[in-house]
Enzyme design. Structure first.
Site, mmCIF file in Angstrom:
data_model
loop_
_atom_site.group_PDB
_atom_site.id
_atom_site.type_symbol
_atom_site.label_atom_id
_atom_site.label_comp_id
_atom_site.label_asym_id
_atom_site.label_seq_id
_atom_site.Cartn_x
_atom_site.Cartn_y
_atom_site.Cartn_z
ATOM 1 N N LYS A 172 -5.282 -18.464 -29.841
ATOM 2 C CA LYS A 172 -4.553 -17.193 -29.654
ATOM 3 C C LYS A 172 -3.086 -17.394 -29.298
ATOM 4 C CE LYS A 172 -5.977 -16.547 -24.849
ATOM 5 N NZ LYS A 172 -6.734 -15.701 -23.943
ATOM 6 N N ARG A 193 -12.703 -13.748 -19.345
ATOM 7 C CA ARG A 193 -12.003 -12.751 -18.519
ATOM 8 C C ARG A 193 -12.643 -11.362 -18.647
ATOM 9 N NH1 ARG A 193 -6.994 -11.973 -16.493
ATOM 10 N NH2 ARG A 193 -6.410 -14.108 -16.885
ATOM 11 N N ASP A 225 -21.923 -20.948 -14.043
ATOM 12 C CA ASP A 225 -21.355 -21.996 -13.181
ATOM 13 C C ASP A 225 -20.285 -21.391 -12.279
ATOM 14 O OD1 ASP A 225 -20.833 -24.970 -12.606
ATOM 15 O OD2 ASP A 225 -18.833 -24.215 -13.124
ATOM 16 N N TYR A 237 -13.592 -21.333 -6.043
ATOM 17 C CA TYR A 237 -13.034 -20.318 -6.939
ATOM 18 C C TYR A 237 -12.813 -19.032 -6.143
ATOM 19 C CZ TYR A 237 -14.868 -23.628 -10.415
ATOM 20 O OH TYR A 237 -15.160 -24.765 -11.144
HETATM 21 N N1 LIG Z 1 -15.928 -29.027 -12.133
HETATM 22 C C1 LIG Z 1 -14.646 -28.834 -12.230
HETATM 23 O O1 LIG Z 1 -13.828 -29.532 -11.612
HETATM 24 C C2 LIG Z 1 -14.174 -27.726 -13.118
HETATM 25 C C3 LIG Z 1 -12.819 -27.643 -13.508
HETATM 26 C C4 LIG Z 1 -12.454 -26.638 -14.376
HETATM 27 C C5 LIG Z 1 -13.404 -25.726 -14.829
HETATM 28 N N2 LIG Z 1 -14.698 -25.804 -14.413
HETATM 29 C C6 LIG Z 1 -15.751 -24.853 -14.857
HETATM 30 O O2 LIG Z 1 -15.717 -24.739 -16.263
HETATM 31 C C7 LIG Z 1 -15.501 -23.374 -16.619
HETATM 32 C C8 LIG Z 1 -14.767 -23.281 -17.948
HETATM 33 O O3 LIG Z 1 -13.468 -23.827 -17.866
HETATM 34 P P1 LIG Z 1 -12.174 -22.928 -17.598
HETATM 35 O O4 LIG Z 1 -12.571 -21.537 -17.296
HETATM 36 O O5 LIG Z 1 -11.355 -23.676 -16.611
HETATM 37 O O6 LIG Z 1 -11.408 -23.032 -18.999
HETATM 38 P P2 LIG Z 1 -11.784 -22.556 -20.480
HETATM 39 O O7 LIG Z 1 -13.187 -22.152 -20.560
HETATM 40 O O8 LIG Z 1 -11.295 -23.600 -21.388
HETATM 41 O O9 LIG Z 1 -10.821 -21.299 -20.662
HETATM 42 C C9 LIG Z 1 -11.179 -20.066 -20.120
HETATM 43 C C10 LIG Z 1 -10.089 -19.043 -20.410
HETATM 44 O O10 LIG Z 1 -9.793 -18.962 -21.802
HETATM 45 C C11 LIG Z 1 -9.563 -17.607 -22.175
HETATM 46 N N3 LIG Z 1 -10.616 -17.271 -23.150
HETATM 47 C C12 LIG Z 1 -11.952 -17.404 -23.006
HETATM 48 N N4 LIG Z 1 -12.599 -17.002 -24.110
HETATM 49 C C13 LIG Z 1 -11.678 -16.624 -24.989
HETATM 50 C C14 LIG Z 1 -11.751 -16.128 -26.309
HETATM 51 N N5 LIG Z 1 -12.912 -15.957 -26.942
HETATM 52 N N6 LIG Z 1 -10.592 -15.826 -26.949
HETATM 53 C C15 LIG Z 1 -9.418 -16.002 -26.314
HETATM 54 N N7 LIG Z 1 -9.275 -16.465 -25.060
HETATM 55 C C16 LIG Z 1 -10.408 -16.786 -24.388
HETATM 56 C C17 LIG Z 1 -9.666 -16.777 -20.896
HETATM 57 O O11 LIG Z 1 -8.382 -16.678 -20.272
HETATM 58 P P3 LIG Z 1 -7.238 -15.602 -20.659
HETATM 59 O O12 LIG Z 1 -7.890 -14.447 -21.341
HETATM 60 O O13 LIG Z 1 -6.623 -15.274 -19.363
HETATM 61 O O14 LIG Z 1 -6.293 -16.359 -21.568
HETATM 62 C C18 LIG Z 1 -10.533 -17.648 -20.019
HETATM 63 O O15 LIG Z 1 -10.373 -17.421 -18.647
HETATM 64 C C19 LIG Z 1 -14.758 -22.812 -15.396
HETATM 65 O O16 LIG Z 1 -14.729 -21.401 -15.383
HETATM 66 C C20 LIG Z 1 -15.547 -23.452 -14.304
HETATM 67 O O17 LIG Z 1 -16.789 -22.800 -14.114
HETATM 68 C C21 LIG Z 1 -15.088 -26.810 -13.583
#
Ligand SMILES: NC(=O)c1ccc[n+]([C@@H]2O[C@H](COP(=O)([O-])OP(=O)(O)OC[C@H]3O[C@@H](n4cnc5c(N)ncnc54)[C@H](OP(=O)(O)O)[C@@H]3O)[C@@H](O)[C@H]2O)c1
Length: 316
Positions: free
Chosen positions: A212, A280, A52, A57
């Site tokens: 974490k 990341r 996605d 972005y």
């Molecule tokens: N449609 C919309 O309006 C909208 C809004 C938000 C998101 N999204 C989509 O949804 C996706 C997912 O949401 P998100 O990226 O915002 O938040 P998320 O998936 O809740 O958090 C992602 C972040 O958590 C950390 N992380 C990921 N896996 C990990 C693990 N196994 N252990 C420890 N830390 C971990 C990383 O950041 P660090 O390592 O820097 O801590 C990563 O960038 C987005 O990338 C985007 O494609 C869409």
């Protein structure tokens, strides 16, 4: 990796999808492009087929990285991108005017290096543009083969009704995690009734549900995740730690990372079709993909529900 059919479409998607917001490089602090690409490729290697992304972005940067990551492997990936949110400096602008939609589609196809987008999602509603005007333009793009299926994101049921009158709507992308369950009362039942699949975003609540962070973190310069995910505050933070105690207990018993327990909860039976998770680096991508290999038991889901009710329900 468990797979599911996305709504009434013919798309088979992995139960865990990779999100690329952070890869855009302008909202989540410093990210390394090579690491982002390797993370995307590792996700594909470990069974994730839905990636996605969005022009918003990094003002197209994340899409360009996805294009590089999937070059030569396009057939393995369900490419999901979006339209309607543009970057203007620091600001996110909502624009669904037909001429903007047309331009965006061509820009996304070029950056992604693909002939067609598998799932084209309207990122946010635009109050200034009648949805019928946007859908008229999308119909032309669809007829021209520029995308296969239409999805929406951050839409309420009434607005989805308006879309469904004109178009086959196959997916909704709403926020969904243990720290944001607002869609459970109306959106999820609506989607089930109408054959609309769901891609839940923020499955880890910006990393918090990986367990974490033991304390409210001081985020790096340029890391603005706290502006979007309103979880880095008391008294919520302490309550989240109590929920995490339960998630850690289950993770220990299963020999799995806490993040996998959180992701699996979001994609459990009755949850979303696909849990989107950002990564990341390769390590996170591979670890998160592992959440698509196993299911929480009914008893584990009950324990999580109990902890949620006890510690968080009153605060969220
Ligand atoms: N449609 C919309 O309006 C909208 C809004 C938000 C998101 N999204 C989509 O949804 C996706 C997912 O949401 P998100 O990226 O915002 O938040 P998320 O998936 O809740 O958090 C992602 C972040 O958590 C950390 N992380 C990921 N896996 C990990 C693990 N196994 N252990 C420890 N830390 C971990 C990383 O950041 P660090 O390592 O820097 O801590 C990563 O960038 C987005 O990338 C985007 O494609 C869409």
């Amino acid at each position: 990796m468990h797979t599911r059919t996305l709504g009434n479409s013919e798309l088979s998607v992995s139960a865990v999808g990779l999100g690329t917001w952070a890869s855009g490089g302008d909202f989540w602090g410093q990210v390394d492009d090579r690491q982002s690409i390797r993370a995307m490729q590792a996700a594909i290697d470990h069974g994730i087929n839905l990636i996605d992304t969005a022009p918003a972005y990094g003002d197209g940067h994340a899409e360009a990285l996805v294009g590089r990551a999937i070059a030569g492997r396009r057939d393995l990936v369900v490419v999901a991108t979006k339209l309607g949110v543009l970057r203007e400096g620091e600001r996110f602008i909502h624009n669904l005017e037909p001429q903007s939609v047309r331009r965006e589609a061509d820009d996304s196809l070029r950056r992604l290096g693909v002939d067609t987008i598998d799932l084209y999602q309207i990122h946010w509603p635009d109050k200034k543009t009648p949805i019928e005007d946007t859908l008229g333009e999308l119909k032309r793009l669809h007829d021209a083969g520029k995308f296969r299926y239409l999805g929406v994101s951050n839409f309420k049921p009434a607005l989805m009704d308006a879309v469904r009158r004109e178009f086959q709507l196959v997916s909704l992308q709403p926020p969904y995690s243990l720290l944001n369950r607002k869609i459970e009362s109306h959106h999820l039942p609506y989607c089930r009734r109408h054959g609309i699949g769901t891609l839940g975003y923020g499955s880890l609540a910006a990393g918090v549900l990986s367990g974490k962070f033991r304390e409210i973190p001081t985020l790096a310069p340029g890391d603005k995740r706290a502006q979007f995910y309103d979880v880095f505050r008391e008294p919520l933070w302490s309550a989240i730690q109590r929920l995490l105690d339960t998630l850690r207990g289950i993770a220990d018993e299963r020999g799995r990372p806490v993040a996998q327990v959180s992701i699996n909860w979001a994609r459990r039976e009755g949850g979303v079709t696909c849990a989107l998770v950002g990564a990341r680096d390769v390590e996170q991508a591979v670890s998160n993909a592992g959440a698509g290999e196993w299911e929480l038991s009914e008893d584990e889901i009950k324990r999580i529900e109990h902890a949620y009710k006890q510690h968080l329900a009153a605060l969220l």
